[in-house]
Design an enzyme around this catalytic site. Structure first.
Site, mmCIF file in Angstrom:
data_model
loop_
_atom_site.group_PDB
_atom_site.id
_atom_site.type_symbol
_atom_site.label_atom_id
_atom_site.label_comp_id
_atom_site.label_asym_id
_atom_site.label_seq_id
_atom_site.Cartn_x
_atom_site.Cartn_y
_atom_site.Cartn_z
ATOM 1 C CD GLU A 81 -3.141 5.660 6.533
ATOM 2 O OE1 GLU A 81 -3.106 5.673 5.277
ATOM 3 O OE2 GLU A 81 -2.203 5.218 7.228
ATOM 4 C CD GLU A 120 -3.779 -2.377 7.360
ATOM 5 O OE1 GLU A 120 -2.632 -2.587 6.933
ATOM 6 O OE2 GLU A 120 -4.445 -1.380 7.051
ATOM 7 C CG ASN A 143 -1.737 1.213 1.389
ATOM 8 O OD1 ASN A 143 -1.802 2.036 0.472
ATOM 9 N ND2 ASN A 143 -2.386 1.362 2.530
ATOM 10 N N GLY A 183 1.946 2.609 10.804
ATOM 11 C CA GLY A 183 2.912 3.698 10.676
ATOM 12 C C GLY A 183 3.573 4.114 11.975
ATOM 13 C CG HIS A 195 -6.065 2.061 4.954
ATOM 14 N ND1 HIS A 195 -5.669 3.035 5.843
ATOM 15 C CD2 HIS A 195 -5.048 1.184 4.863
ATOM 16 C CE1 HIS A 195 -4.448 2.751 6.257
ATOM 17 N NE2 HIS A 195 -4.045 1.634 5.681
ATOM 18 C CE LYS A 246 -0.328 3.357 4.626
ATOM 19 N NZ LYS A 246 -0.267 3.500 6.071
ATOM 20 C CB SER A 260 4.654 -1.190 12.181
ATOM 21 O OG SER A 260 4.165 0.128 12.411
HETATM 22 P P1 PGA Z 1 2.407 0.614 7.696
HETATM 23 O O1 PGA Z 1 0.989 0.757 6.985
HETATM 24 O O2 PGA Z 1 3.016 -0.678 7.205
HETATM 25 O O3 PGA Z 1 3.183 1.823 7.228
HETATM 26 O O4 PGA Z 1 2.180 0.587 9.157
HETATM 27 C C1 PGA Z 1 0.159 -0.364 6.799
HETATM 28 C C2 PGA Z 1 -1.137 0.056 6.180
HETATM 29 O O5 PGA Z 1 -1.609 1.158 6.484
HETATM 30 O O6 PGA Z 1 -1.718 -0.677 5.368
#
Ligand code: PGA
Length: 270
Positions: A101, A173, A13, A179, A99, A15, A219
């Protein structure tokens, strides 16, 4: 062994990173560094880079799939700045839906996420439904209840057989792990995967949800992926930050390939 039926999947991903030019280049590099037919690899760039990534990966062997990061819940209309499922035809074969976010920044509710899932499946896109609790919800012992409600809210109005045939994947997640450099424990992610399969079984999925691939996200790096893949209930990872680094993707997919081979042939690979 039940897990042998499920593929091992690594989804990247990206982003809001990469221009179309950067994305094509990065996709080519990752495809080359992760070439392994035993792992389902998916790259999810921003909408504007989908065509560049599709073109960059057109000759990749083994093939590597392209996914979008979002899709609108309507087919067309006065929705400035949005992209519908039919518009993704020829650009993507997967789509990330719900997601955290987007739940946070775009106010996506479980009901809306459910409508997006429906549009994706109708259009022949395989959805990756993201679910996960906040830190305070885990502290309060509510993590499983929160995720159960998210899965029911997004999937409950759909026919289980249609979602199964549409190739739905769920990514667990935990929001506090995205993140942040903090990950869930493998055992907790495994418990959550068991809970998600119980929920979909209750919604009518065959075989107690045994056919549903479940990924861990939050992460994930080449250094910690093994802890998650050691859990038979976890079928791969949705990778954010580390997925922009070819070395990291190479390490993650190499580990995933070991798992895939072990699950296919547990005796030969020990
Ligand atoms: P990250 O993001 O690996 O940077 O924690 C994972 C995600 O949001 O799918």
């Amino acid at each position: 062994m039940i897990t042998a039926m499920r593929p091992v999947i690594v989804a990247a991903n990206w982003k809001m990173h990469t221009t179309p030019a950067d994305a094509g280049e990065l996709a080519r590099t990752i495809a080359r560094r992760t070439a392994d037919a035993d792992v389902v690899r998916i790259v999810c760039p921003p909408f504007v880079a989908l065509a560049a990534v599709r073109d960059a990966l057109a000759d990749a062997a083994p093939p590597i799939a392209v996914g979008a990061q979002n899709v609108h819940h309507e087919l067309h209309g006065a929705f400035t700045g949005e992209v519908s499922a039919p518009m993704l035809a020829g650009l993507a074969t997967w789509v990330i839906v719900g997601h955290s976010e987007r739940r946070r920044d775009a106010g996506e509710t479980d009901m809306l996420v459910g409508r997006k899932i429906g549009r994706a499946v109708e259009a022949g896109l395989r959805p990756i439904l993201c679910v996960g609790e906040q830190h305070n919800e885990r502290d309060a012992g509510l993590a499983e209840a929160v995720v159960d409600a998210q899965v029911r809210g997004a999937l409950g109005t759909h026919d289980a057989a249609v979602l199964e045939a549409g190739g739905l994947v769920v990514a667990y997640e935990p929001v506090w792990a995205i993140g942040t450099g903090h990950t869930a424990r493998g055992a907790d992610a495994s418990d959550m995967a068991d809970g998600i399969r119980r929920t979909v079984a209750d919604l009518g999925w065959a075989d107690g949800g045994a056919g549903l691939p479940i990924l861990y996200g939050g992460s994930v790096t080449s250094a910690n992926i093994a802890e998650f893949l050691a859990e038979p209930a976890i079928d791969g990872a949705l990778v954010g930050g580390a997925s922009l680094q070819p070395d990291e993707m190479a390490g993650i997919v190499a580990r995933a390939a070991m798992t895939a081979r072990a699950r296919l042939d547990p005796i030969a690979t020990g």
